[in-house]
Design a protein around this motif. Structure first.
Motif, PDB file in Angstrom:
ATOM      1  N   UNK A 108      38.837  25.569  16.912  1.00 27.94           N
ATOM      2  CA  UNK A 108      37.669  26.446  16.952  1.00 27.94           C
ATOM      3  C   UNK A 108      38.020  27.780  17.595  1.00 27.94           C
ATOM      4  N   UNK A 109      38.925  27.735  18.532  1.00 30.00           N
ATOM      5  CA  UNK A 109      39.344  28.958  19.222  1.00 30.00           C
ATOM      6  C   UNK A 109      40.864  28.931  19.369  1.00 30.00           C
ATOM      7  N   UNK A 110      41.458  30.101  19.228  1.00 30.20           N
ATOM      8  CA  UNK A 110      42.915  30.200  19.299  1.00 30.20           C
ATOM      9  C   UNK A 110      43.265  31.560  19.873  1.00 30.20           C
ATOM     10  N   UNK A 111      44.127  31.556  20.870  1.00 31.66           N
ATOM     11  CA  UNK A 111      44.590  32.812  21.468  1.00 31.66           C
ATOM     12  C   UNK A 111      46.092  32.893  21.269  1.00 31.66           C
ATOM     13  N   UNK A 112      46.538  34.008  20.717  1.00 32.98           N
ATOM     14  CA  UNK A 112      47.956  34.213  20.444  1.00 32.98           C
ATOM     15  C   UNK A 112      48.375  35.592  20.911  1.00 32.98           C
ATOM     16  N   UNK A 113      49.671  35.748  21.069  1.00 31.40           N
ATOM     17  CA  UNK A 113      50.240  37.065  21.394  1.00 31.40           C
ATOM     18  C   UNK A 113      50.654  37.738  20.086  1.00 31.40           C
ATOM     19  N   UNK A 114      50.783  39.062  20.172  1.00 29.87           N
ATOM     20  CA  UNK A 114      51.302  39.810  19.005  1.00 29.87           C
ATOM     21  C   UNK A 114      52.643  39.242  18.567  1.00 29.87           C
ATOM     22  N   UNK A 163      40.120  33.592  16.158  1.00 38.63           N
ATOM     23  CA  UNK A 163      41.486  33.954  16.556  1.00 38.63           C
ATOM     24  C   UNK A 163      41.435  35.233  17.383  1.00 38.63           C
ATOM     25  N   UNK A 164      42.034  35.175  18.546  1.00 36.13           N
ATOM     26  CA  UNK A 164      42.178  36.361  19.391  1.00 36.13           C
ATOM     27  C   UNK A 164      43.656  36.642  19.559  1.00 36.13           C
ATOM     28  N   UNK A 165      44.061  37.837  19.193  1.00 38.47           N
ATOM     29  CA  UNK A 165      45.456  38.246  19.336  1.00 38.47           C
ATOM     30  C   UNK A 165      45.541  39.252  20.470  1.00 38.47           C
ATOM     31  N   UNK A 166      46.359  38.919  21.464  1.00 38.75           N
ATOM     32  CA  UNK A 166      46.477  39.781  22.651  1.00 38.75           C
ATOM     33  C   UNK A 166      47.728  40.657  22.582  1.00 38.75           C
TER      34      UNK A 166
END
Lengths: 114, 114
Positions: free
Chosen positions: A9-15, A111-114
């Protein structure tokens, strides 16, 4: 009644990292669609599959790929992630798309890309 | 190519008053028209669809929509708005051929004020 299941449901990734989203359609729905909804945007069609074959392609970046498996679930693979890929990704399913069939959407994967 | 326009970004209405959310479309051939609603951090939920037949279509939660071929419109209506109707509403169109995919309008945010 069973609905369209999306994970995670939620995913945080780096560039520059990769991400995989999964979609489990409603039983006996053989067509799966992927949509991307950016902040404050309408859903944009990415790609669809019918009977495990790609049936239509929309604005899906070359860095993304998707497939539908023999059990009809689908996976969206995203590589070399960019900040602009941060969005809600919706999967939808329907019986064979005749145009008249209603798409049933999952709750989405954020998706959140940091 | 098919397209959908929703001329209003935002519609405000007082609770108990009638509401209208506008939608116009462009598609080759006969259109299949849909309304979806999206609540915060949720997927898109189907409200109603027009395929053929009566121009006035009734859907979920007391909503209805009127298909007008000459004006290429499919406005969403409800006789008496509820505060809980506050959400983002998307009009969508699909052509009658296999393989055509839903195209969504930009969305209209409905705010029903108590």
């Amino acid at each position: 009644a069973a609905g369209v299941i999306q994970s995670p449901r939620h995913l945080i990734k780096e560039k520059r990292e990769t991400a995989t989203l999964k979609c489990y359609p409603i039983p006996r729905h053989d067509t799966v669609y992927w949509y991307q909804q950016g902040p404050g945007q309408d859903p944009q069609f990415l790609i669809s599959f019918y009977e495990k074959m790609q049936s239509d392609k929309g604005s899906i970046p070359d860095r993304f790929s998707a497939q539908q498996f023999s059990d009809y679930h689908s996976e969206l693979n995203m590589s070399s992630l960019e900040l602009g890929d941060s969005a809600l990704y919706f999967c939808a399913s329907s019986p064979r798309s005749s145009g008249a069939n209603v798409l049933t959407f999952g709750a989405g994967s954020r998706l959140t890309v940091l | 190519a098919q397209s959908v326009a929703q001329p209003e970004d935002q519609v405000n209405v007082a609770e108990g008053n009638p509401l209208t959310v506008k939608c116009t479309y462009s598609v080759s051939g006969n259109p299949y028209l849909f309304w979806y609603v999206q609540y915060p951090n949720r997927g898109l939920q189907f409200l109603l669809k027009y395929i053929t037949g009566d121009n006035l279509v009734k859907g979920s939660y007391g909503f209805e929509a009127e298909f007008n071929k000459s004006q290429t419109s499919f406005h969403l209506k409800k006789p008496s708005a509820l505060v809980s109707d506050s959400a983002l509403y998307f009009c969508a169109v699909n052509g009658e051929s296999y393989g055509q995919n839903f195209v969504f309008g930009p969305g209209t945010r409905l705010s029903v004020l108590p």
